[in-house]
Write an enzyme that holds these catalytic residues in place. Structure first.
Site, PDB file in Angstrom:
ATOM      1  N   ASN A 214     -36.211  -3.575 -17.819  1.00 60.88           N
ATOM      2  CA  ASN A 214     -35.082  -2.934 -17.162  1.00 60.88           C
ATOM      3  C   ASN A 214     -35.591  -1.726 -16.363  1.00 60.88           C
ATOM      4  OD1 ASN A 214     -32.618  -3.675 -17.149  1.00 60.88           O
ATOM      5  ND2 ASN A 214     -32.329  -3.452 -19.286  1.00 60.88           N
TER       6      ASN A 214
ATOM      7  N   GLY B 241     -39.905  -7.222 -20.134  1.00 58.54           N
ATOM      8  CA  GLY B 241     -39.270  -8.456 -20.147  1.00 58.54           C
ATOM      9  C   GLY B 241     -39.445  -9.370 -19.011  1.00 58.54           C
ATOM     10  N   VAL B 242     -39.468  -8.805 -17.842  1.00 57.64           N
ATOM     11  CA  VAL B 242     -39.556  -9.751 -16.513  1.00 57.64           C
ATOM     12  C   VAL B 242     -41.140 -10.054 -16.504  1.00 57.64           C
ATOM     13  CG1 VAL B 242     -39.428  -9.794 -14.176  1.00 57.64           C
ATOM     14  CG2 VAL B 242     -37.709  -8.695 -15.526  1.00 57.64           C
TER      15      VAL B 242
ATOM     16  N   GLU C 143     -45.319  -1.361 -27.841  1.00 58.49           N
ATOM     17  CA  GLU C 143     -45.286   0.106 -27.755  1.00 58.49           C
ATOM     18  C   GLU C 143     -45.243   0.625 -29.238  1.00 58.49           C
ATOM     19  OE1 GLU C 143     -42.555  -0.460 -24.605  1.00 58.49           O
ATOM     20  OE2 GLU C 143     -42.916   1.465 -23.854  1.00 58.49           O
TER      21      GLU C 143
ATOM     22  N   HIS D 239     -43.771   4.929 -19.367  1.00 56.68           N
ATOM     23  CA  HIS D 239     -44.351   3.883 -20.052  1.00 56.68           C
ATOM     24  C   HIS D 239     -45.836   3.922 -20.307  1.00 56.68           C
ATOM     25  CE1 HIS D 239     -41.048   1.671 -17.450  1.00 56.68           C
ATOM     26  NE2 HIS D 239     -40.536   1.725 -18.607  1.00 56.68           N
TER      27      HIS D 239
HETATM   28  P1  ADP Z   1     -36.194  -2.686 -21.374  1.00 56.12           P
HETATM   29  O1  ADP Z   1     -37.091  -2.522 -22.426  1.00 56.12           O
HETATM   30  O2  ADP Z   1     -36.634  -1.664 -20.383  1.00 56.12           O
HETATM   31  O3  ADP Z   1     -34.704  -2.439 -21.519  1.00 56.12           O
HETATM   32  P2  ADP Z   1     -37.216  -5.059 -21.302  1.00 56.12           P
HETATM   33  O4  ADP Z   1     -38.453  -5.124 -21.172  1.00 56.12           O
HETATM   34  O5  ADP Z   1     -36.611  -5.889 -22.395  1.00 56.12           O
HETATM   35  O6  ADP Z   1     -36.317  -4.178 -20.982  1.00 56.12           O
HETATM   36  O7  ADP Z   1     -36.689  -6.360 -20.169  1.00 56.12           O
HETATM   37  C1  ADP Z   1     -35.721  -6.421 -19.569  1.00 56.12           C
HETATM   38  C2  ADP Z   1     -35.703  -7.616 -18.479  1.00 56.12           C
HETATM   39  O8  ADP Z   1     -36.223  -8.719 -18.613  1.00 56.12           O
HETATM   40  C3  ADP Z   1     -34.172  -7.891 -17.975  1.00 56.12           C
HETATM   41  O9  ADP Z   1     -33.938  -7.680 -16.729  1.00 56.12           O
HETATM   42  C4  ADP Z   1     -34.255  -9.432 -18.369  1.00 56.12           C
HETATM   43  O10 ADP Z   1     -33.608 -10.314 -17.525  1.00 56.12           O
HETATM   44  C5  ADP Z   1     -35.653  -9.633 -18.124  1.00 56.12           C
HETATM   45  N1  ADP Z   1     -36.302 -11.086 -18.881  1.00 56.12           N
HETATM   46  C6  ADP Z   1     -36.032 -11.199 -20.132  1.00 56.12           C
HETATM   47  N2  ADP Z   1     -36.247 -12.787 -20.450  1.00 56.12           N
HETATM   48  C7  ADP Z   1     -36.426 -13.300 -19.073  1.00 56.12           C
HETATM   49  C8  ADP Z   1     -36.866 -14.436 -18.450  1.00 56.12           C
HETATM   50  N3  ADP Z   1     -36.717 -15.669 -19.427  1.00 56.12           N
HETATM   51  N4  ADP Z   1     -36.884 -14.564 -17.154  1.00 56.12           N
HETATM   52  C9  ADP Z   1     -36.620 -13.704 -16.159  1.00 56.12           C
HETATM   53  N5  ADP Z   1     -36.448 -12.178 -16.700  1.00 56.12           N
HETATM   54  C10 ADP Z   1     -36.383 -12.164 -17.895  1.00 56.12           C
END
Ligand code: ADP
Length: 406
Positions: free
Chosen positions: A210, A331-332, A384, A179
């Protein structure tokens, strides 16, 4: 200058096509289920979403479809492929060879092939993507931007494991961290938002997607990060376990008779939030909802998730002998006020105070700490693709072979 950013996974290709004049995303999309039945490409232009159902036998076919879509008279954004000035590729593992973003030539391709043993799942699709673009767009320069490069500034005391030293010397077994492009972007952006000099600034960046990792960035350099030899180490993730006692691996094999593949699968795909919640979900939204409705196991998983992040922040504040800012992203990190609030509850000893109202937001770039907080806390949505496009532009425009990151 118009740049195509490509991120090839094992069975998917993500792309963004960016006009660097104004850094405007002209279109973006995802080709998925490459090599299996039910292939499809989701292409987005502004708010319009177009879905093309098409089986793609390999990455070359997928990228060919992406290029066809870019010049499609109805849903495309350019008339001719000659309008693509350069292609920036996300490459997962650059090992010790790449501490910068680089123009891809034969020598770089050779080095990438040599690194495959370090990232056997991630680097092969990256290489396939580069080769496909070289074939489909033979005149267009390609640039590689590595997930590991930003962390190459870590000192030996942070990246060496306490294993026999020859494992490092002979096999390069060490912490690499991942990352990096995200940690680099959000750490710099935090300094800009706060009006601080990036090269005189201590920041802890929490990339919580994730996959999740955390980094200590001092004076513009990553000095430690939670992911290690592979992305499995560190925080609790969607399906990855993060830190565990390595003897558990041996126990699973010796006492439960699990094969290497089974253990790999368990630690990478069946653990983390998914494993802790008895397969309820790996998605933080589901887990927060369940915890709110009284599901105790979901609440426990959240507690463990938050606790691990807080422990790392404490450790990295010590590693840097202080911290000016903490950043939440991905995401989180961007979308969960709950996780941010609970993490910050542990950090009172650092003088961290957040404003609950400012924190009650999703996906917005802002400071969420109070004016009297000793440490600034920020949400910075990561980008990114933009970093990859900017590095690509720099290298191509200046006709240089590499862009040094630190
Ligand atoms: P990656 O790029 O690693 O696949 P992301 O950065 O898109 O992942 O993050 C995915 C995560 O973000 C998932 O666990 C999802 O539940 C979480 N997420 C997205 N929206 C929300 C929200 N509104 N509240 C809590 N978690 C969220």
């Amino acid at each position: 200058m118009k740049i195509l950013v490509v991120n090839c996974g094992s069975s998917s290709v993500k792309y963004q096509f960016i006009d660097m004049n104004g850094e405007k995303v002209l279109c973006k999309g995802l080709a998925e289920r490459i090599g299996i039945e039910g292939g499809r490409l989701v292409h987005r232009v502004n708010n319009d979403k177009h879905v093309i159902e098409r089986n793609m036998k390999d990455h070359e076919e997928a990228l060919k479809l992406v290029l066809d879509v870019l010049v499609d008279p109805e849903i495309g954004v350019i008339k001719d492929l000659s309008e693509i000035d350069a292609v920036g590729h996300r490459v997962v593992h650059g090992a010790e060879r790449f501490a910068s973003s680089v123009l891809i030539d034969e020598e770089v391709m050779k080095a990438l092939e040599e690194n495959v043993h370090l990232a056997p799942l991630h680097n092969p699709p990256n290489i396939l993507g580069i080769k496909a673009i070289q074939k489909l767009l033979p005149k267009v320069p390609n640039v590689g931007v590595f997930d590991t490069a930003f962390h190459q500034s870590m000192p030996k005391k942070a990246y060496l494991y306490a294993l026999p030293y020859e494992l490092y010397e002979k096999y390069r077994i060490r912490r690499y961290g991942f990352h990096g492009t995200s940690h680099r972007y959000v750490s710099k952006r935090a300094a800009e938002i706060l009006g601080r000099d990036y090269y005189d600034f201590k920041v802890i960046t929490c990339h919580l997607g994730n996959g999740a990792s955390i980094a200590a960035v001092r004076h513009g350099k990553s000095i430690d990060t939670s992911m290690g030899f592979t992305p499995l180490e560190g925080l609790v993730m969607g399906t990855r376990c993060g830190d565990i006692d390595p003897a558990i691996v041996i126990y699973l094999q010796q006492n439960l008779g699990m094969s290497v593949e089974k253990v790999y699968d368990l630690l990478n795909k069946k653990s983390g939030m998914l494993g802790l919640t008895n397969n309820l979900s790996s998605d933080m939204r589901d887990i927060e909802d369940a915890a709110q409705s009284g599901n105790e196991i979901a609440q426990l998983a959240l507690d463990i998730y938050v606790y691990r992040i807080a422990k790392y922040i404490g450790a990295y504040a010590a590693a840097m002998n202080g911290v000016d800012a903490i950043v939440f992203t991905a995401g989180v990190g961007e979308n969960s006020p709950y996780v941010r609030e609970k993490v910050c509850e542990y950090l009172g000893f650092l003088g961290v105070k957040i404003d609950k109202q400012l924190n009650d937001v999703k996906g917005v770039e802002r400071i969420i700490s109070t004016p009297d907080s000793k440490v600034a806390v920020l949400i910075v949505p990561t980008n990114e693709e933009l970093v990859i496009a900017r590095d690509t532009k720099y290298i191509v425009e200046n006709k240089v072979k590499e862009l040094k990151l630190f």
